[in-house]
Scaffold this motif. Structure first.
Motif, PDB file in Angstrom:
ATOM      1  N   ARG A 139     -18.579  84.862 -21.995  1.00  0.00           N
ATOM      2  CA  ARG A 139     -19.596  86.105 -22.432  1.00  0.00           C
ATOM      3  C   ARG A 139     -19.166  86.782 -23.775  1.00  0.00           C
ATOM      4  O   ARG A 139     -19.824  87.102 -24.652  1.00  0.00           O
ATOM      5  CB  ARG A 139     -19.919  86.976 -21.136  1.00  0.00           C
ATOM      6  CG  ARG A 139     -20.676  86.698 -20.190  1.00  0.00           C
ATOM      7  CD  ARG A 139     -20.992  87.664 -19.326  1.00  0.00           C
ATOM      8  NE  ARG A 139     -21.644  88.751 -19.777  1.00  0.00           N
ATOM      9  CZ  ARG A 139     -22.068  89.894 -19.219  1.00  0.00           C
ATOM     10  NH1 ARG A 139     -21.660  89.979 -17.923  1.00  0.00           N
ATOM     11  NH2 ARG A 139     -22.670  91.063 -19.662  1.00  0.00           N
ATOM     12  N   LEU A 191     -19.265  84.339 -26.862  1.00  0.00           N
ATOM     13  CA  LEU A 191     -20.762  84.287 -27.091  1.00  0.00           C
ATOM     14  C   LEU A 191     -21.168  85.688 -27.863  1.00  0.00           C
ATOM     15  O   LEU A 191     -21.896  85.288 -28.881  1.00  0.00           O
ATOM     16  CB  LEU A 191     -21.366  83.904 -25.970  1.00  0.00           C
ATOM     17  CG  LEU A 191     -21.600  82.636 -25.466  1.00  0.00           C
ATOM     18  CD1 LEU A 191     -22.489  82.535 -24.259  1.00  0.00           C
ATOM     19  CD2 LEU A 191     -22.031  81.536 -26.718  1.00  0.00           C
ATOM     20  N   LYS A 192     -20.520  86.816 -27.447  1.00  0.00           N
ATOM     21  CA  LYS A 192     -21.194  88.015 -28.160  1.00  0.00           C
ATOM     22  C   LYS A 192     -20.553  88.018 -29.589  1.00  0.00           C
ATOM     23  O   LYS A 192     -21.726  88.464 -30.381  1.00  0.00           O
ATOM     24  CB  LYS A 192     -20.589  89.038 -27.246  1.00  0.00           C
ATOM     25  CG  LYS A 192     -20.969  90.793 -27.786  1.00  0.00           C
ATOM     26  CD  LYS A 192     -20.173  91.746 -27.369  1.00  0.00           C
ATOM     27  CE  LYS A 192     -20.719  92.135 -25.951  1.00  0.00           C
ATOM     28  NZ  LYS A 192     -20.289  93.353 -25.402  1.00  0.00           N
ATOM     29  N   ALA A 213     -19.969  85.343 -31.175  1.00  0.00           N
ATOM     30  CA  ALA A 213     -20.575  84.330 -31.975  1.00  0.00           C
ATOM     31  C   ALA A 213     -22.051  84.722 -32.280  1.00  0.00           C
ATOM     32  O   ALA A 213     -22.566  84.249 -33.412  1.00  0.00           O
ATOM     33  CB  ALA A 213     -20.769  82.966 -31.105  1.00  0.00           C
ATOM     34  N   TRP A 214     -22.754  85.477 -31.583  1.00  0.00           N
ATOM     35  CA  TRP A 214     -24.048  85.702 -31.957  1.00  0.00           C
ATOM     36  C   TRP A 214     -23.921  86.942 -33.084  1.00  0.00           C
ATOM     37  O   TRP A 214     -24.662  86.730 -33.814  1.00  0.00           O
ATOM     38  CB  TRP A 214     -24.666  86.529 -30.708  1.00  0.00           C
ATOM     39  CG  TRP A 214     -25.660  85.615 -29.946  1.00  0.00           C
ATOM     40  CD1 TRP A 214     -25.070  85.226 -28.597  1.00  0.00           C
ATOM     41  CD2 TRP A 214     -26.665  84.854 -30.156  1.00  0.00           C
ATOM     42  NE1 TRP A 214     -26.001  84.150 -28.162  1.00  0.00           N
ATOM     43  CE2 TRP A 214     -27.075  83.876 -29.106  1.00  0.00           C
ATOM     44  CE3 TRP A 214     -27.290  84.768 -31.208  1.00  0.00           C
ATOM     45  CZ2 TRP A 214     -27.940  83.077 -29.180  1.00  0.00           C
ATOM     46  CZ3 TRP A 214     -28.517  83.811 -31.575  1.00  0.00           C
ATOM     47  CH2 TRP A 214     -28.738  83.180 -30.183  1.00  0.00           C
ATOM     48  N   ARG A 215     -22.943  87.850 -33.093  1.00  0.00           N
ATOM     49  CA  ARG A 215     -22.790  88.693 -34.107  1.00  0.00           C
ATOM     50  C   ARG A 215     -22.668  87.639 -35.600  1.00  0.00           C
ATOM     51  O   ARG A 215     -23.198  88.071 -36.512  1.00  0.00           O
ATOM     52  CB  ARG A 215     -21.787  89.564 -34.011  1.00  0.00           C
ATOM     53  CG  ARG A 215     -22.040  90.547 -32.923  1.00  0.00           C
ATOM     54  CD  ARG A 215     -20.938  91.631 -32.717  1.00  0.00           C
ATOM     55  NE  ARG A 215     -21.294  92.548 -31.636  1.00  0.00           N
ATOM     56  CZ  ARG A 215     -20.475  93.450 -30.934  1.00  0.00           C
ATOM     57  NH1 ARG A 215     -19.125  93.302 -31.372  1.00  0.00           N
ATOM     58  NH2 ARG A 215     -20.780  94.181 -30.276  1.00  0.00           N
ATOM     59  N   VAL A 231     -23.466  84.528 -36.224  1.00  0.00           N
ATOM     60  CA  VAL A 231     -24.594  83.861 -36.752  1.00  0.00           C
ATOM     61  C   VAL A 231     -25.654  85.070 -37.145  1.00  0.00           C
ATOM     62  O   VAL A 231     -26.442  84.457 -38.139  1.00  0.00           O
ATOM     63  CB  VAL A 231     -25.276  83.085 -35.214  1.00  0.00           C
ATOM     64  CG1 VAL A 231     -26.623  82.850 -35.608  1.00  0.00           C
ATOM     65  CG2 VAL A 231     -24.213  81.985 -34.881  1.00  0.00           C
ATOM     66  N   THR A 232     -25.761  85.957 -36.791  1.00  0.00           N
ATOM     67  CA  THR A 232     -26.773  87.152 -37.206  1.00  0.00           C
ATOM     68  C   THR A 232     -26.452  87.515 -38.605  1.00  0.00           C
ATOM     69  O   THR A 232     -27.089  87.743 -39.408  1.00  0.00           O
ATOM     70  CB  THR A 232     -26.792  88.352 -36.129  1.00  0.00           C
ATOM     71  OG1 THR A 232     -27.052  88.113 -34.871  1.00  0.00           O
ATOM     72  CG2 THR A 232     -27.979  89.345 -36.457  1.00  0.00           C
TER      73      THR A 232
END
Length: 70
Positions: free
Chosen positions: A39, A42-43, A45-47, A49-50
């Motif tokens: 988790r 992924l947190k 990674a999402w930042r 990517v954004t």
């Protein structure tokens, strides 16, 4: 005194982890650790990517108006 008691803990838990329920508990704890670490990764990674999507979008808009930074 404290060090001796800490080194004795694995020996005391050896009987608990030797049973099937103890091993099941150990597996569930290991899965929980993997999920928590996943988790967090992924947190991040999402930042990333954004942020990359916003930068690429801004560069695309600039290129539409003829203001290419490259």
């Amino acid at each position: 005194m404290v060090v001796e008691s800490l080194t004795a803990v694995p020996l005391q838990l050896g009987g608990l982890l030797g049973s099937q329920l103890g091993q099941l508990l150990l597996v569930l704890v290991a899965i929980a650790v993997v999920i928590l670490v996943g988790r967090l990764v992924l947190k991040i990674a999402w930042r990333l990517v954004t942020i990359a999507a916003v930068i690429i979008g801004a560069l695309l808009l600039l290129s539409f108006f003829g203001l290419s930074p490259f």
